[in-house]
Design a protein around this motif. Structure first.
Motif, PDB file in Angstrom:
ATOM      1  N   ASP A 160     -11.098 -15.197  17.670  1.00  0.00           N
ATOM      2  CA  ASP A 160     -11.558 -16.477  18.237  1.00  0.00           C
ATOM      3  C   ASP A 160     -12.649 -17.067  17.358  1.00  0.00           C
ATOM      4  N   LEU A 161     -12.536 -18.359  17.105  1.00  0.00           N
ATOM      5  CA  LEU A 161     -13.520 -19.033  16.254  1.00  0.00           C
ATOM      6  C   LEU A 161     -14.531 -19.790  17.103  1.00  0.00           C
ATOM      7  N   HIS A 162     -15.778 -19.502  16.887  1.00  0.00           N
ATOM      8  CA  HIS A 162     -16.858 -20.187  17.603  1.00  0.00           C
ATOM      9  C   HIS A 162     -17.880 -20.712  16.594  1.00  0.00           C
ATOM     10  N   PRO A 163     -18.490 -21.884  16.852  1.00  0.00           N
ATOM     11  CA  PRO A 163     -18.257 -22.773  18.000  1.00  0.00           C
ATOM     12  C   PRO A 163     -16.884 -23.447  17.926  1.00  0.00           C
ATOM     13  N   LYS A 164     -16.384 -23.888  19.073  1.00  0.00           N
ATOM     14  CA  LYS A 164     -15.022 -24.383  19.168  1.00  0.00           C
ATOM     15  C   LYS A 164     -14.773 -25.656  18.353  1.00  0.00           C
ATOM     16  N   HIS A 165     -15.828 -26.423  18.077  1.00  0.00           N
ATOM     17  CA  HIS A 165     -15.583 -27.666  17.323  1.00  0.00           C
ATOM     18  C   HIS A 165     -15.168 -27.378  15.867  1.00  0.00           C
ATOM     19  N   LEU A 166     -15.299 -26.118  15.429  1.00  0.00           N
ATOM     20  CA  LEU A 166     -14.847 -25.738  14.089  1.00  0.00           C
ATOM     21  C   LEU A 166     -13.363 -25.375  14.060  1.00  0.00           C
ATOM     22  N   GLN A 167     -12.762 -25.217  15.237  1.00  0.00           N
ATOM     23  CA  GLN A 167     -11.361 -24.807  15.295  1.00  0.00           C
ATOM     24  C   GLN A 167     -10.433 -25.904  14.785  1.00  0.00           C
ATOM     25  N   GLU A 168      -9.296 -25.461  14.206  1.00  0.00           N
ATOM     26  CA  GLU A 168      -8.225 -26.376  13.806  1.00  0.00           C
ATOM     27  C   GLU A 168      -7.019 -26.069  14.686  1.00  0.00           C
ATOM     28  N   SER A 169      -6.399 -27.116  15.253  1.00  0.00           N
ATOM     29  CA  SER A 169      -5.328 -26.909  16.232  1.00  0.00           C
ATOM     30  C   SER A 169      -4.049 -26.369  15.619  1.00  0.00           C
ATOM     31  N   ASP A 170      -3.894 -26.502  14.287  1.00  0.00           N
ATOM     32  CA  ASP A 170      -2.632 -26.118  13.659  1.00  0.00           C
ATOM     33  C   ASP A 170      -2.750 -24.966  12.660  1.00  0.00           C
ATOM     34  N   ARG A 171      -3.929 -24.384  12.555  1.00  0.00           N
ATOM     35  CA  ARG A 171      -4.083 -23.295  11.578  1.00  0.00           C
ATOM     36  C   ARG A 171      -5.396 -22.551  11.791  1.00  0.00           C
ATOM     37  N   ALA A 172      -5.472 -21.389  11.151  1.00  0.00           N
ATOM     38  CA  ALA A 172      -6.725 -20.638  11.178  1.00  0.00           C
ATOM     39  C   ALA A 172      -7.691 -21.219  10.141  1.00  0.00           C
ATOM     40  N   VAL A 173      -8.972 -20.973  10.345  1.00  0.00           N
ATOM     41  CA  VAL A 173     -10.022 -21.445   9.432  1.00  0.00           C
ATOM     42  C   VAL A 173     -10.625 -20.232   8.704  1.00  0.00           C
ATOM     43  N   ILE A 174     -10.727 -20.352   7.380  1.00  0.00           N
ATOM     44  CA  ILE A 174     -11.311 -19.284   6.563  1.00  0.00           C
ATOM     45  C   ILE A 174     -12.814 -19.516   6.413  1.00  0.00           C
ATOM     46  N   LYS A 175     -13.585 -18.477   6.662  1.00  0.00           N
ATOM     47  CA  LYS A 175     -15.032 -18.504   6.379  1.00  0.00           C
ATOM     48  C   LYS A 175     -15.291 -17.463   5.289  1.00  0.00           C
ATOM     49  N   MET A 176     -15.768 -17.928   4.148  1.00  0.00           N
ATOM     50  CA  MET A 176     -15.908 -17.058   2.965  1.00  0.00           C
ATOM     51  C   MET A 176     -17.381 -16.842   2.620  1.00  0.00           C
ATOM     52  N   ARG A 177     -17.730 -15.608   2.292  1.00  0.00           N
ATOM     53  CA  ARG A 177     -19.105 -15.284   1.887  1.00  0.00           C
ATOM     54  C   ARG A 177     -19.059 -14.514   0.571  1.00  0.00           C
ATOM     55  N   TYR A 178     -19.832 -14.965  -0.400  1.00  0.00           N
ATOM     56  CA  TYR A 178     -20.021 -14.267  -1.682  1.00  0.00           C
ATOM     57  C   TYR A 178     -21.490 -13.908  -1.768  1.00  0.00           C
ATOM     58  N   ASN A 179     -21.793 -12.636  -1.977  1.00  0.00           N
ATOM     59  CA  ASN A 179     -23.197 -12.222  -1.994  1.00  0.00           C
ATOM     60  C   ASN A 179     -23.439 -11.152  -3.054  1.00  0.00           C
ATOM     61  N   MET A 180     -24.466 -11.372  -3.865  1.00  0.00           N
ATOM     62  CA  MET A 180     -24.858 -10.375  -4.856  1.00  0.00           C
ATOM     63  C   MET A 180     -26.021  -9.562  -4.291  1.00  0.00           C
ATOM     64  N   ALA A 181     -25.844  -8.242  -4.221  1.00  0.00           N
ATOM     65  CA  ALA A 181     -26.906  -7.374  -3.722  1.00  0.00           C
ATOM     66  C   ALA A 181     -28.127  -7.475  -4.645  1.00  0.00           C
ATOM     67  N   PRO A 182     -29.338  -7.359  -4.083  1.00  0.00           N
ATOM     68  CA  PRO A 182     -30.543  -7.470  -4.921  1.00  0.00           C
ATOM     69  C   PRO A 182     -30.562  -6.479  -6.082  1.00  0.00           C
ATOM     70  N   PHE A 183     -29.888  -5.335  -5.917  1.00  0.00           N
ATOM     71  CA  PHE A 183     -29.891  -4.291  -6.942  1.00  0.00           C
ATOM     72  C   PHE A 183     -28.683  -4.376  -7.876  1.00  0.00           C
ATOM     73  N   SER A 184     -27.904  -5.472  -7.794  1.00  0.00           N
ATOM     74  CA  SER A 184     -26.656  -5.548  -8.556  1.00  0.00           C
ATOM     75  C   SER A 184     -26.855  -5.918 -10.015  1.00  0.00           C
ATOM     76  N   VAL A 185     -28.044  -6.421 -10.362  1.00  0.00           N
ATOM     77  CA  VAL A 185     -28.332  -6.838 -11.739  1.00  0.00           C
ATOM     78  C   VAL A 185     -29.626  -6.179 -12.211  1.00  0.00           C
ATOM     79  N   ASP A 186     -29.920  -6.292 -13.507  1.00  0.00           N
ATOM     80  CA  ASP A 186     -31.106  -5.648 -14.085  1.00  0.00           C
ATOM     81  C   ASP A 186     -32.393  -6.141 -13.427  1.00  0.00           C
ATOM     82  N   ASP A 187     -32.513  -7.461 -13.280  1.00  0.00           N
ATOM     83  CA  ASP A 187     -33.686  -8.028 -12.621  1.00  0.00           C
ATOM     84  C   ASP A 187     -33.352  -8.239 -11.154  1.00  0.00           C
ATOM     85  N   ARG A 188     -34.157  -7.625 -10.265  1.00  0.00           N
ATOM     86  CA  ARG A 188     -33.865  -7.698  -8.843  1.00  0.00           C
ATOM     87  C   ARG A 188     -33.685  -9.144  -8.389  1.00  0.00           C
ATOM     88  N   MET A 189     -32.570  -9.393  -7.675  1.00  0.00           N
ATOM     89  CA  MET A 189     -32.306 -10.749  -7.191  1.00  0.00           C
ATOM     90  C   MET A 189     -33.010 -10.998  -5.874  1.00  0.00           C
TER      91      MET A 189
END
Length: 250
Positions: free
Chosen positions: A61-90
């Motif tokens: 179920d997608l909440h809040p409901k105003h984000l819903q699409e009546s004819d398809r699912a909605v993709i929510k995408m997150r890209y995140n680099m961990a603070p320790f993933s590079v030489d200099d802490r992010m």
């Protein structure tokens, strides 16, 4: 004193790159599916020293409901680099670059998903960069595609992604961190690989950073598409091994 780009020996006498690879060779890559117990689907992909874990939750179920699409699912995408993933802490938390990469990754994956089967639902996809040495967005897309398959989301094919680039005016496949930062250019590409049509691919992501000639662009795209096709075979093998293992335990 730091060497300038002109001083870097990008290729040795045998024509091999700074990490010993051939120009058309991608880094050693490993894939594992079902790495997170709490997610509906997950995968970890390691490409050289770059390591990404992708997770999928949904359809739900997608909440809040105003984000819903009546004819398809909605993709929510997150890209995140961990603070320790590079030489200099992010600095933790989302930034403009992370939001942009999340958006292009979403657009790279959406065409392959049969979202119309799940109207009003939401599918959460997360790409967590644990270690970064170049190619995080393409490794993340490859991992997310495996995680979607692991979650049982209907797909028209498998998405594979890889970056090619130019160093010392020479096109190469799968640029590492040094080649990405100090080379001439890089071109991340994602494609849908179709099983029913031999060698058939559809490009869903094509970006370019740097100055290249038309011939270099054509060669980079050709290299990346070939790399994606080989990566696709590894994705299929990872899925096959996982489910054969599960079947053997039953």
């Amino acid at each position: 004193m730091t060497a300038s780009k002109e001083d870097i020996e990008w290729f040795d006498e045998e024509g091999k790159r700074v990490d010993g690879r051939e120009k058309d060779e991608y880094r050693e890559t490993t894939m594992e599916i079902g790495v997170l117990d709490e997610a509906d689907g997950s995968a970890m992909v390691e490409c050289g020293n770059t390591r990404v874990v992708a997770s999928v939750f949904g359809p739900q179920d997608l909440h809040p409901k105003h984000l819903q699409e009546s004819d398809r699912a909605v993709i929510k995408m997150r890209y995140n680099m961990a603070p320790f993933s590079v030489d200099d802490r992010m600095r933790p938390g989302p930034n403009r670059r992370a939001k942009e990469i999340g958006l292009v990754a979403k657009r790279a994956l959406e065409p392959v998903l049969e979202l119309e089967r799940f109207p009003k639902a939401g599918i959460d996809i997360s790409m967590e960069i644990l270690e970064s040495d170049g190619g995080t967005r393409v490794t993340g897309i490859t991992a997310a595609s495996l995680a979607l398959a692991d979650a049982g989301i209907p797909m028209k094919g498998m998405v594979s992604a890889m970056a090619s680039g130019v160093v010392d005016d020479t096109p190469v496949l799968d640029v590492n961190g040094k080649e990405d930062k100090e080379g001439n250019a890089d071109i991340p590409i994602a494609v849908i690989n179709y099983e029913d049509e031999e060698e058939s691919q559809e490009i869903t992501l094509l970006q370019m950073d740097g100055d290249l000639t038309k011939e270099q662009v054509d060669e980079c795209i050709s290299l990346a598409k070939k790399g994606c096709r080989d990566l696709y075979e590894e994705q299929k093998q990872a899925i096959l091994e996982t489910y054969e293992s599960i079947r053997g335990e039953q």
